[in-house]
Design a protein around this motif. Structure first.
Motif, PDB file in Angstrom:
ATOM      1  N   GLY A  61       0.769  -1.239   0.000  1.00  0.00           N
ATOM      2  CA  GLY A  61       0.000   0.000   0.000  1.00  0.00           C
ATOM      3  C   GLY A  61       0.796   1.283   0.000  1.00  0.00           C
ATOM      4  N   LEU A  62       2.109   1.207  -0.075  1.00  0.00           N
ATOM      5  CA  LEU A  62       2.924   2.426  -0.124  1.00  0.00           C
ATOM      6  C   LEU A  62       2.796   3.060  -1.505  1.00  0.00           C
ATOM      7  CD1 LEU A  62       6.121   1.177   1.754  1.00  0.00           C
ATOM      8  CD2 LEU A  62       4.517   2.924   2.551  1.00  0.00           C
ATOM      9  N   SER A  63       2.549   4.362  -1.531  1.00  0.00           N
ATOM     10  CA  SER A  63       2.396   5.077  -2.797  1.00  0.00           C
ATOM     11  C   SER A  63       3.758   5.523  -3.310  1.00  0.00           C
ATOM     12  CB  SER A  63       1.497   6.297  -2.600  1.00  0.00           C
ATOM     13  OG  SER A  63       2.161   7.274  -1.792  1.00  0.00           O
ATOM     14  N   PHE A 138      16.669   1.932   1.627  1.00  0.00           N
ATOM     15  CA  PHE A 138      16.698   2.623   2.915  1.00  0.00           C
ATOM     16  C   PHE A 138      15.855   3.892   2.943  1.00  0.00           C
ATOM     17  CE2 PHE A 138      20.416  -0.079   3.233  1.00  0.00           C
ATOM     18  CZ  PHE A 138      20.324  -0.532   4.544  1.00  0.00           C
ATOM     19  N   ARG A 139      16.184   4.868   2.141  1.00  0.00           N
ATOM     20  CA  ARG A 139      15.450   6.131   2.186  1.00  0.00           C
ATOM     21  C   ARG A 139      14.122   6.057   1.437  1.00  0.00           C
ATOM     22  NH1 ARG A 139      20.391   5.616   4.123  1.00  0.00           N
ATOM     23  NH2 ARG A 139      21.157   5.584   1.969  1.00  0.00           N
ATOM     24  N   GLY A 140      13.941   4.986   0.646  1.00  0.00           N
ATOM     25  CA  GLY A 140      12.678   4.782  -0.027  1.00  0.00           C
ATOM     26  C   GLY A 140      11.759   3.864   0.749  1.00  0.00           C
ATOM     27  N   VAL A 141      11.975   2.552   0.613  1.00  0.00           N
ATOM     28  CA  VAL A 141      11.026   1.581   1.158  1.00  0.00           C
ATOM     29  C   VAL A 141      11.093   1.466   2.681  1.00  0.00           C
ATOM     30  CG1 VAL A 141      10.259  -0.808   1.075  1.00  0.00           C
ATOM     31  CG2 VAL A 141      11.097   0.300  -1.016  1.00  0.00           C
ATOM     32  N   LEU A 142      12.291   1.285   3.245  1.00  0.00           N
ATOM     33  CA  LEU A 142      12.379   1.091   4.700  1.00  0.00           C
ATOM     34  C   LEU A 142      11.853   2.304   5.455  1.00  0.00           C
ATOM     35  CD1 LEU A 142      13.192  -0.561   7.145  1.00  0.00           C
ATOM     36  CD2 LEU A 142      15.518   0.389   6.944  1.00  0.00           C
ATOM     37  N   LEU A 143      12.287   3.487   5.072  1.00  0.00           N
ATOM     38  CA  LEU A 143      11.824   4.691   5.770  1.00  0.00           C
ATOM     39  C   LEU A 143      10.313   4.833   5.656  1.00  0.00           C
ATOM     40  CD1 LEU A 143      12.511   7.233   7.364  1.00  0.00           C
ATOM     41  CD2 LEU A 143      12.939   8.409   5.187  1.00  0.00           C
ATOM     42  N   ALA A 144       9.784   4.617   4.469  1.00  0.00           N
ATOM     43  CA  ALA A 144       8.344   4.742   4.274  1.00  0.00           C
ATOM     44  C   ALA A 144       7.581   3.695   5.091  1.00  0.00           C
ATOM     45  CB  ALA A 144       7.998   4.603   2.795  1.00  0.00           C
TER      46      ALA A 144
END
Length: 240
Positions: A61-63, A138-144
């Motif tokens: 569900g992450l946009s 990291f700054r994309g998927v994990l952080l989100a």
């Protein structure tokens, strides 16, 4: 119980499970998986992992906006990232130009690189195999993913800590290649120091991502540090 972020639905069990699994995968990936990957397959394997991770993120569900990949934020990402790139370029140029600073750049792994090897590193391996994969992860998927289940400060802190742990094996490789320390306790301290430093760098990259709203900003800073750092290390060796 995790409190919901204003304007966002409370985190589901699936969201928490995805964030926890992602932390586990990333802790192991660079320290356990990558050493078993042939060097010739490094870019291909990390590229495939990038695609799988993005697909999994979208499935949960992450946009694209959550991931820092919204086209509307590209200009902001380019602005912030461009300034960061220029600052790193200037700092490395000064370090190469000043003889007293050159030893800070030397790395035995760059000493014997031919021009073709340097080109392959800075044009293919680093941008596609390292920067793209690490920034998305990291700054994309994990952080989100963490922002759905944790307050912003804690999400950034966990992301930074995992990024620091990610660098245990590369740090050990660098220490061995440069014959920096002999004793186990000094090697442990050196690894701990580098991991703390990279965790702090990870927090800065996360801040850039959140401030700009775009993954492009931290990617450009990361790209400058790794690619221009490699060129600077080679130049430092050539200049003595």
């Amino acid at each position: 119980m995790t409190r919901a972020t204003p304007g966002r639905a409370p985190a589901s069990r699936r969201h928490r499970a995805f964030a926890a699994a992602l932390v586990g995968v990333l802790v192991l990936w660079n320290n356990v998986v990558v050493p078993r990957v042939p060097d010739s397959s490094y870019v291909l394997v990390n590229g495939a992992a990038t695609g799988v991770l993005l697909a999994a993120a979208r499935w949960t569900g992450l946009s694209w906006s959550d991931l820092g990949l919204s086209r509307r934020r590209l200009a902001a990402g380019l602005g912030w990232g461009g300034v960061a790139f220029a600052v790193v370029a200037l700092a490395l140029a000064v370090a190469v130009a000043v003889p007293l600073l050159r030893p800070l750049l030397t790395d035995a792994r760059a000493a014997d690189l031919a021009a073709g090897d340097v080109a392959a590193e800075v044009l293919v391996r680093i941008p596609l195999g390292t920067v793209l994969w690490e920034e998305v992860a990291f700054r994309g998927v994990l952080l989100a993913a963490l922002l759905r289940v944790l307050p912003t400060g804690r999400a950034v802190g966990v992301t930074a800590a995992v990024f620091g742990i990610w660098h245990i094996r590369p740090t050990l490789s660098g220490i061995a290649a440069n014959d920096l320390v002999d004793a186990a306790w000094t090697r442990t301290l050196a690894v701990l120091g580098v991991c703390v430093f990279t965790a702090v760098a990870g927090a800065l990259l996360s801040w850039l991502r959140l401030r700009s709203g775009s993954l492009l900003a931290p990617a450009l800073l990361h790209l400058a540090t790794n690619t221009l750092g490699t060129v600077a290390a080679v130049a430092a060796h050539r200049l003595g």
